[in-house]
Design an enzyme around this catalytic site. Structure first.
Site, short mmCIF file in Angstrom:
data_model
loop_
_atom_site.label_atom_id
_atom_site.label_comp_id
_atom_site.label_asym_id
_atom_site.label_seq_id
_atom_site.Cartn_x
_atom_site.Cartn_y
_atom_site.Cartn_z
N LYS A 55 -7.56 -0.72 -9.61
CA LYS A 55 -8.33 -1.43 -8.59
C LYS A 55 -9.55 -0.61 -8.19
O LYS A 55 -9.43 0.60 -7.96
CB LYS A 55 -7.45 -1.67 -7.36
N THR A 73 -5.38 2.47 -7.10
CA THR A 73 -6.69 2.29 -6.48
C THR A 73 -7.56 3.49 -6.83
O THR A 73 -7.23 4.63 -6.50
CB THR A 73 -6.55 2.14 -4.96
N HIS A 99 -13.50 -2.45 -2.45
CA HIS A 99 -12.63 -2.07 -1.33
C HIS A 99 -13.10 -2.76 -0.04
O HIS A 99 -13.04 -2.18 1.05
CB HIS A 99 -12.65 -0.54 -1.17
N TYR A 115 -2.19 5.28 -4.29
CA TYR A 115 -3.27 6.26 -4.12
C TYR A 115 -2.75 7.52 -4.79
O TYR A 115 -1.78 8.12 -4.31
CB TYR A 115 -3.51 6.53 -2.64
N SER A 174 0.82 -1.22 0.00
CA SER A 174 0.00 0.00 0.00
C SER A 174 0.86 1.26 0.00
O SER A 174 1.91 1.32 0.64
CB SER A 174 -0.89 0.00 1.24
C1 FNR Z 1 -7.82 -2.08 2.98
N1 FNR Z 1 -7.85 -1.90 1.60
C2 FNR Z 1 -6.93 -1.08 0.98
N2 FNR Z 1 -6.92 -0.96 -0.38
C3 FNR Z 1 -5.99 -0.20 -1.00
O1 FNR Z 1 -6.01 -0.10 -2.22
N3 FNR Z 1 -5.03 0.45 -0.25
C4 FNR Z 1 -4.99 0.39 1.10
O2 FNR Z 1 -4.12 0.98 1.74
C5 FNR Z 1 -5.97 -0.39 1.76
N4 FNR Z 1 -5.98 -0.49 3.12
C6 FNR Z 1 -6.87 -1.35 3.75
C7 FNR Z 1 -6.81 -1.54 5.14
C8 FNR Z 1 -7.65 -2.46 5.75
C9 FNR Z 1 -7.56 -2.67 7.23
C10 FNR Z 1 -8.58 -3.21 4.97
C11 FNR Z 1 -9.48 -4.25 5.60
C12 FNR Z 1 -8.66 -3.00 3.62
C13 FNR Z 1 -8.78 -2.70 0.78
C14 FNR Z 1 -8.16 -4.07 0.45
O3 FNR Z 1 -7.08 -3.92 -0.43
C15 FNR Z 1 -9.20 -5.01 -0.17
O4 FNR Z 1 -9.83 -4.36 -1.25
C16 FNR Z 1 -10.24 -5.48 0.82
O5 FNR Z 1 -9.62 -5.89 2.01
C17 FNR Z 1 -11.06 -6.62 0.24
O6 FNR Z 1 -12.06 -7.03 1.12
P1 FNR Z 1 -11.92 -8.38 1.99
O7 FNR Z 1 -11.90 -9.53 1.03
O8 FNR Z 1 -10.65 -8.25 2.76
O9 FNR Z 1 -13.12 -8.37 2.87
#
Ligand code: FNR
Length: 394
Positions: free
Chosen positions: A264, A179, A288, A153, A130
């Site tokens: 994404k 993203t 997300h 980002y 990330s």
């Molecule tokens: C995320 N997600 C996320 N996505 C991204 O592009 N950059 C990021 O920094 C983060 N940070 C993040 C932190 C936490 C704690 C979570 C739970 C999620 C989204 C992540 O990449 C992903 O899309 C989701 O976690 C998918 O959902 P499930 O399958 O984990 O429920």
């Protein structure tokens, strides 16, 4: 005496390491144990979603709508050890699975990103680092093997965006994942109510604070005192959210890096077409994890339309709700080339650091390998070619 002509399995299946770990053997079990052990704010940050959390719940339930129709005495598997290896956007993976980008991992476990990079590299699968990591690109890259991507980002400062991308490429990233569903952070009452962490605390900013372009925008280095750090956080606050990104930005990105570009957060087929036309060679169908727009379509519901729109020109990946091997099979049968795996390994990280991350991934990979063998898919391509799905009756 009859002699077996069978070749021995290339990778014999052994689950001892998994079953002897003392850790729960399901994604739900990992979450439950983590809920008991994690600090309330950290758990709410991970588990929570946007607003009433309908999309968060529906992401997982969406998999219940599909049923695999198994065949018997069928398929090319003859060893019980199907080949799970794939290449996605030029990155070789031991299985069609990458660790989803997760920010601020210091809240979960000290040095989280370094441990996740190392655990996934050991397993030969991918990871996505990330932008909001707690450790820098330069420190995580060398821990993460040869199959890691960088998640961007896109900040409201193109020079900074370019600098982050160039740093990632120099550190060995194999693709840039932009993203697109986070022009700002969603409304997340569960995390807010639990006093959950905020990037405004300065955590998750390692890549910004170490960036030469970001630092050049500051009057003083952020480490020179509290006021300087506060100024850095305010600068970050001003540039993190960016509602002005459009598909054409990808053409700029194309000029900054030769790495494959993946977008994404795509849920609409027209958006998929637009980003592919602008230079993306992959899209991740994702909401997300239900953290951005409550009531958004589930990623699984969106997947077939996106595959139809761009599947022949781009690699479609799936994210949001993957919990089991059958989930991976369903996503691949619907046309995804690989999946991102998120929350379950974050709970593994909270419970047991690097070993917990490895455990969470092994649960998914062993389930996938066994279930592929049972459905008669000798390799990943055969899942899309031969696994039949039906809609569950309401
Ligand atoms: C995320 N997600 C996320 N996505 C991204 O592009 N950059 C990021 O920094 C983060 N940070 C993040 C932190 C936490 C704690 C979570 C739970 C999620 C989204 C992540 O990449 C992903 O899309 C989701 O976690 C998918 O959902 P499930 O399958 O984990 O429920």
């Amino acid at each position: 005496m009859l002699q077996s002509t069978r070749k021995p399995a290339a990778k014999p299946f052994r689950s001892d390491e998994t079953t002897d770990s003392g850790l729960p053997l399901t994604a739900a079990g990992l979450e439950e144990r983590a809920r008991q052990l994690m600090a309330d704010g950290a758990y709410a940050f991970v588990a929570g979603g946007a607003s009433a959390e309908r999309t968060l719940r529906c992401n997982v339930e969406a998999f219940e709508r599909y049923r695999i129709v198994p065949r018997i005495w069928h398929g090319a598997v003859d060893s019980g050890a199907p080949e799970t290896a794939v290449t996605v956007l030029g990155t070789a993976l031991a299985a069609p699975v990458l660790a989803a980008p997760i920010g601020m991992q210091e809240l979960i476990f000290d040095g989280g990103e370094l441990l996740v990079g190392a655990a996934t590299a050991d397993l030969g699968i991918g990871s996505v680092l990330s932008t909001c990591a707690s450790s820098t690109i330069e420190s995580v890259g060398p821990e993460s093997g040869a199959s890691w991507w960088f998640q961007l980002y896109w900040p409201a400062d193109d020079d900074l965006a370019r600098s982050l991308v160039e740093r990632a490429e120099r550190a060995g990233a194999k693709a840039i994942m932009v993203t697109a569903d986070t022009p700002g952070i969603g409304w997340r009452p569960r995390a807010l109510a639990a006093g959950g962490p905020s990037l405004l605390s300065g955590r998750g900013l390692a890549n910004y604070l170490s960036d030469p372009v970001f630092r050049s925008r500051l009057a003083e280095p952020p480490e020179s005192g509290e006021a300087a750090m506060q100024a850095a956080i305010e600068l970050w606050e001003g540039i993190f959210g960016n509602h002005a990104v459009r598909p054409d930005h990808l053409k700029r990105l194309r000029g900054w890096t030769g790495l494959p570009i993946v977008v994404k957060g795509v849920l609409h087929p027209d958006d998929a077409r637009a980003v592919v036309a602008a230079g993306a060679s992959g899209v991740v169908v994702s909401n997300h994890g239900g953290r951005q727009i409550d009531g958004a379509v589930t990623a699984l519901q969106a997947l077939p339309r996106i595959v139809k729109a761009v599947g022949e020109r781009a690699d479609v990946l799936f994210d949001s709700g993957v919990r089991t091997g059958s989930d991976v099979i369903i996503a691949l049968a619907l046309g995804a080339k690989a999946v991102l795996y998120g929350r379950p390994w974050v709970y593994g990280l909270a419970l047991a650091g690097r070993a917990g991350v490895a455990h969470a991934f092994r649960l998914l990979l062993e389930d996938l390998r066994i279930t592929m063998g049972l459905v008669g898919a000798a390799n990943v391509a055969e899942i899309a070619e031969s696994v039949e799905l039906v809609r569950a009756e309401p």
